[in-house]
Write a protein that holds these residues in place. Structure first.
Motif, PDB file in Angstrom:
ATOM      1  N   ARG A   1       0.853  -1.195   0.000  1.00 31.71           N
ATOM      2  CA  ARG A   1       0.000   0.000   0.000  1.00 31.71           C
ATOM      3  C   ARG A   1       0.884   1.238   0.000  1.00 31.71           C
ATOM      4  O   ARG A   1       2.015   1.217   0.471  1.00 31.71           O
ATOM      5  N   ARG A   2       0.340   2.306  -0.548  1.00 27.97           N
ATOM      6  CA  ARG A   2       1.061   3.572  -0.592  1.00 27.97           C
ATOM      7  C   ARG A   2       1.042   4.227   0.788  1.00 27.97           C
ATOM      8  O   ARG A   2       0.075   4.107   1.543  1.00 27.97           O
ATOM      9  N   LEU A   3       2.124   4.939   1.088  1.00 27.73           N
ATOM     10  CA  LEU A   3       2.248   5.676   2.340  1.00 27.73           C
ATOM     11  C   LEU A   3       2.474   7.158   2.043  1.00 27.73           C
ATOM     12  O   LEU A   3       3.049   7.501   1.010  1.00 27.73           O
ATOM     13  N   PRO A   4       2.059   8.043   2.941  1.00 25.28           N
ATOM     14  CA  PRO A   4       2.378   9.464   2.752  1.00 25.28           C
ATOM     15  C   PRO A   4       3.872   9.692   2.983  1.00 25.28           C
ATOM     16  O   PRO A   4       4.507   8.950   3.738  1.00 25.28           O
ATOM     17  N   PRO A   5       4.448  10.706   2.365  1.00 23.83           N
ATOM     18  CA  PRO A   5       5.860  11.023   2.625  1.00 23.83           C
ATOM     19  C   PRO A   5       6.023  11.537   4.045  1.00 23.83           C
ATOM     20  O   PRO A   5       5.062  11.963   4.690  1.00 23.83           O
ATOM     21  N   PRO A   6       7.249  11.510   4.571  1.00 21.48           N
ATOM     22  CA  PRO A   6       7.466  11.953   5.951  1.00 21.48           C
ATOM     23  C   PRO A   6       7.191  13.438   6.128  1.00 21.48           C
ATOM     24  O   PRO A   6       7.495  14.253   5.253  1.00 21.48           O
TER      25      PRO A   6
ATOM     26  N   VAL B   1       9.228  -1.466  12.110  1.00 24.27           N
ATOM     27  CA  VAL B   1       8.671  -1.115  10.804  1.00 24.27           C
ATOM     28  C   VAL B   1       7.207  -0.717  10.941  1.00 24.27           C
ATOM     29  O   VAL B   1       6.758   0.279  10.359  1.00 24.27           O
ATOM     30  N   ARG B   2       6.460  -1.476  11.711  1.00 22.17           N
ATOM     31  CA  ARG B   2       5.048  -1.125  11.907  1.00 22.17           C
ATOM     32  C   ARG B   2       4.910   0.217  12.607  1.00 22.17           C
ATOM     33  O   ARG B   2       4.028   1.011  12.273  1.00 22.17           O
ATOM     34  N   ALA B   3       5.793   0.484  13.564  1.00 23.73           N
ATOM     35  CA  ALA B   3       5.766   1.778  14.240  1.00 23.73           C
ATOM     36  C   ALA B   3       6.138   2.901  13.275  1.00 23.73           C
ATOM     37  O   ALA B   3       5.563   3.997  13.326  1.00 23.73           O
ATOM     38  N   ALA B   4       7.096   2.645  12.383  1.00 26.00           N
ATOM     39  CA  ALA B   4       7.481   3.656  11.387  1.00 26.00           C
ATOM     40  C   ALA B   4       6.346   3.918  10.404  1.00 26.00           C
ATOM     41  O   ALA B   4       6.108   5.065  10.000  1.00 26.00           O
ATOM     42  N   ILE B   5       5.635   2.858  10.014  1.00 32.85           N
ATOM     43  CA  ILE B   5       4.466   3.030   9.139  1.00 32.85           C
ATOM     44  C   ILE B   5       3.429   3.900   9.839  1.00 32.85           C
ATOM     45  O   ILE B   5       2.858   4.833   9.243  1.00 32.85           O
ATOM     46  N   GLY B   6       3.185   3.619  11.124  1.00 33.14           N
ATOM     47  CA  GLY B   6       2.239   4.427  11.885  1.00 33.14           C
ATOM     48  C   GLY B   6       2.671   5.880  11.976  1.00 33.14           C
ATOM     49  O   GLY B   6       1.839   6.792  11.879  1.00 33.14           O
ATOM     50  N   ALA B   7       3.981   6.111  12.141  1.00 28.70           N
ATOM     51  CA  ALA B   7       4.484   7.486  12.222  1.00 28.70           C
ATOM     52  C   ALA B   7       4.293   8.211  10.894  1.00 28.70           C
ATOM     53  O   ALA B   7       3.920   9.403  10.865  1.00 28.70           O
ATOM     54  N   LEU B   8       4.551   7.531   9.787  1.00 28.02           N
ATOM     55  CA  LEU B   8       4.332   8.153   8.478  1.00 28.02           C
ATOM     56  C   LEU B   8       2.859   8.503   8.285  1.00 28.02           C
ATOM     57  O   LEU B   8       2.524   9.605   7.837  1.00 28.02           O
TER      58      LEU B   8
ATOM     59  N   ASP C   1       4.022  11.987  11.984  1.00 23.57           N
ATOM     60  CA  ASP C   1       4.857  12.127  13.186  1.00 23.57           C
ATOM     61  C   ASP C   1       6.331  12.015  12.790  1.00 23.57           C
ATOM     62  O   ASP C   1       6.913  10.920  12.820  1.00 23.57           O
ATOM     63  N   GLY C   2       6.948  13.153  12.448  1.00 25.61           N
ATOM     64  CA  GLY C   2       8.342  13.157  12.034  1.00 25.61           C
ATOM     65  C   GLY C   2       9.293  12.663  13.111  1.00 25.61           C
ATOM     66  O   GLY C   2      10.127  11.782  12.856  1.00 25.61           O
ATOM     67  N   PRO C   3       9.229  13.198  14.341  1.00 26.37           N
ATOM     68  CA  PRO C   3      10.114  12.714  15.403  1.00 26.37           C
ATOM     69  C   PRO C   3       9.952  11.221  15.676  1.00 26.37           C
ATOM     70  O   PRO C   3      10.936  10.513  15.929  1.00 26.37           O
ATOM     71  N   GLY C   4       8.726  10.741  15.619  1.00 29.09           N
ATOM     72  CA  GLY C   4       8.496   9.314  15.827  1.00 29.09           C
ATOM     73  C   GLY C   4       9.144   8.479  14.746  1.00 29.09           C
ATOM     74  O   GLY C   4       9.707   7.413  15.015  1.00 29.09           O
ATOM     75  N   LEU C   5       9.099   8.950  13.503  1.00 30.47           N
ATOM     76  CA  LEU C   5       9.741   8.230  12.406  1.00 30.47           C
ATOM     77  C   LEU C   5      11.254   8.206  12.585  1.00 30.47           C
ATOM     78  O   LEU C   5      11.897   7.169  12.391  1.00 30.47           O
ATOM     79  N   LEU C   6      11.839   9.343  12.973  1.00 34.05           N
ATOM     80  CA  LEU C   6      13.279   9.387  13.214  1.00 34.05           C
ATOM     81  C   LEU C   6      13.693   8.365  14.271  1.00 34.05           C
ATOM     82  O   LEU C   6      14.725   7.679  14.120  1.00 34.05           O
ATOM     83  N   HIS C   7      12.902   8.258  15.317  1.00 33.02           N
ATOM     84  CA  HIS C   7      13.211   7.297  16.383  1.00 33.02           C
ATOM     85  C   HIS C   7      13.247   5.870  15.833  1.00 33.02           C
ATOM     86  O   HIS C   7      14.152   5.080  16.171  1.00 33.02           O
ATOM     87  N   GLN C   8      12.293   5.528  14.982  1.00 34.19           N
ATOM     88  CA  GLN C   8      12.248   4.161  14.451  1.00 34.19           C
ATOM     89  C   GLN C   8      13.385   3.893  13.472  1.00 34.19           C
ATOM     90  O   GLN C   8      13.902   2.772  13.415  1.00 34.19           O
TER      91      GLN C   8
END
Length: 375
Positions: free
Chosen positions: A220-225, A270-277, A281-288
Motif C-alpha cells: 500500500r502507498r504511504l504518505p511522505p514523511p 517497521v510497523r511503528a514507522a508506518i504508523g508514524a508516516l 509524526d516526524g520525530p516518531g519516524l526518526l526514532h524508528q
C-alpha cells in the motif's frame, strides 16, 4: 512479424529500502521502501527476423536470442561468447520476456519477433549505485513487452509477472524493488511466499497464478514523511544483495534466538514507522529509523556479514550529529545509505553533505518518485 506496430516505451524507477531489510525476505514481514527518480527505460519494437534482440547501454553490443521450448537461447555463433556473459548481464530482461511469452502461449497468442533496448539512469559511468536496477529492468521489461504484445494488465498483474520472472532467478529476493518500481512513492510492502507462487504457476499456469490471492503479499502507498527530507549517500562501493542475503541464510542464524529477536524487533519498528508516516509524526519516524540502524548493527556484530562499512557508519554518524536519522539502505556492505533530516534546516543538510564527502561518501541528487511504472 508486427514490425508495423509502433514502439512501446516503459520506464520504472529505482528504489531504496527505508526499513525492514533482511526481515522482509521472509513472507509476510513488513518493510518500507521509497521509489527514487532515477529510471530504467525499456523500448520494445518489432523486427523482420524471428527471435529477440536485446541491447543495453550497460553492455558492449546487442545479443540475439532464439526461442527453444519456451525459453530464450543465445543465437548461433554468439552462443559460446554470450552464453557465459549474455544471460548473466541480461538475465532479468530475458526472464521477463520468457514470462510474458508463457502467458501469451497460455492464451493461444504468438510471441512476435522483438527488438528490446535498455537504457539505465541507475548507473553512472559504469558505476552501480545500488538503486535496484535488476528490479527496475524487470518491471519495465514486463510492462513494455506485455503492452507491445497487446496485453492489458493491471498494476498488480504486472507486479506478479515481474515477481514470477525474478523468482525464477532468485527465489530468496523479496520483490520489494519490484513493488517500489510498480507503485512508486513511499510504500509498505510484505513479500509473498515465492516458492508457493512459483509452484502454483508451474502446476496451474501463469494465468491462474495471476488471478489467485498470494499468501502474505500486501502493498500500500504511504504518505511522505512530515517535515523531513530524504538524503541519499553512495558509499563508493558496490554491494551484492543476493550474496549478502545468501550468506546470512547459509549461517545457523535461521531459527536461532537471534533470528527470532531480529524478526520480532524489526517487525515492531517497521510497523511503528508506518504508523508514524501515516500520522505525520516526524520525530516518531526518526526514532524508528535509529532503532533500525541499531538493529542492523546488532545483527552485523553477531554474524559478521559486513553490513556496516566505514563509509556507511560515517554516513549515519553525520546525520545523527545534526539530529537526523540514518542507516544503510538494503543489504549494506556498500551501495547507499539514507538519511532523514530536518527539511527546514538547509545548513544542517549542507553540513551533513560536507561530512559525507570528507568520509568518501557521494551525496546523490535523488528524490522520491511519486509514480511507479505506468501503462
Amino acid at each position: 512479424m508486427m514490425t508495423g506496430r509502433r514502439p512501446v516505451v516503459r520506464r520504472a524507477p529505482g528504489k531504496l529500502f527505508v526499513a525492514g531489510e533482511y526481515a522482509v525476505v521472509e513472507p509476510g514481514n513488513p518493510a518500507i521502501l521509497v521509489a527514487v527518480d532515477r529510471y530504467l527505460t525499456v523500448t520494445v519494437s518489432g523486427r523482420a527476423h524471428s527471435g529477440v534482440v536485446i541491447s543495453s547501454d550497460l553492455g558492449p553490443r546487442a545479443v540475439r536470442w532464439q526461442w527453444r521450448d519456451g525459453r530464450l537461447d543465445v543465437h548461433g555463433e554468439e552462443k559460446e561468447d554470450d552464453a557465459r556473459r549474455g544471460r548473466g548481464a541480461l538475465a532479468h530482461v530475458v526472464s521477463a520476456i520468457e514470462t510474458v511469452g508463457a502467458l501469451l502461449a497460455e492464451r493461444g497468442l504468438p510471441m512476435p519477433a522483438l527488438s528490446v533496448s535498455v537504457h539505465s539512469d541507475l548507473h553512472e559511468a559504469g558505476r552501480k549505485y545500488g538503486l535496484g536496477s535488476s528490479g527496475a529492468v524487470t518491471v519495465a521489461s514486463v510492462a513494455a513487452v506485455a503492452s507491445y504484445c497487446g496485453l492489458a494488465l493491471s498494476r498488480e498483474a504486472r507486479f506478479k509477472l515481474a515477481l514470477l520472472a525474478t523468482a525464477r532467478l532468485d527465489p530468496k529476493g523479496s520483490g520489494g524493488d519490484l513493488a517500489a518500481g510498480t507503485w512508486g512513492g513511499w510504500i509498505a510492502y510484505q513479500a509473498p511466499d515465492r516458492d508457493a507462487v512459483l509452484d502454483l504457476a508451474r502446476r496451474r499456469g501463469i494465468e491462474e497464478a495471476l488471478a489467485a490471492p498470494w499468501p502474505h503479499f500486501a502493498v500500500r502507498r504511504l504518505p511522505p514523511p512530515s517535515g523531513l527530507c530524504l538524503e541519499v549517500g553512495w558509499s563508493g562501493k558496490p554491494a551484492s544483495t543476493a550474496s549478502l542475503v545468501s550468506g546470512l541464510h547459509q549461517l545457523t542464524w535461521r531459527g536461532s534466538a537471534l533470528h527470532r529477536t531480529f524478526i520480532q524487533t524489526t517487525t515492531d519498528l517497521v510497523r511503528a514507522a508506518i504508523g508514524a508516516l501515516e500520522a505525520g509524526d516526524g520525530p516518531g519516524l526518526l526514532h524508528q529509523i535509529r532503532r533500525a540502524r541499531h538493529e542492523l548493527a546488532r545483527l552485523d556484530d553477531e554474524v559478521g556479514l559486513g553490513i556496516f562499512t566505514t563509509e556507511l557508519t560515517a554516513l549515519c554518524d553525520a546525520a545523527e550529529g545534526v539530529g537526523g536519522a540514518a542507516k544503510p539502505s538494503g543489504a549494506g556492505g556498500g551501495d547507499c545509505g539514507i538519511a532523514l533530516l530536518d527539511a527546514g534546516a538547509p545548513n544542517d543538510i549542507a553540513h551533513v553533505h560536507r561530512r559525507w564527502a570528507a568520509a568518501g561518501v557521494l551525496p546523490l541528487p535523488v528524490r522520491p518518485a511519486l509514480e511507479g511504472n505506468e501503462e
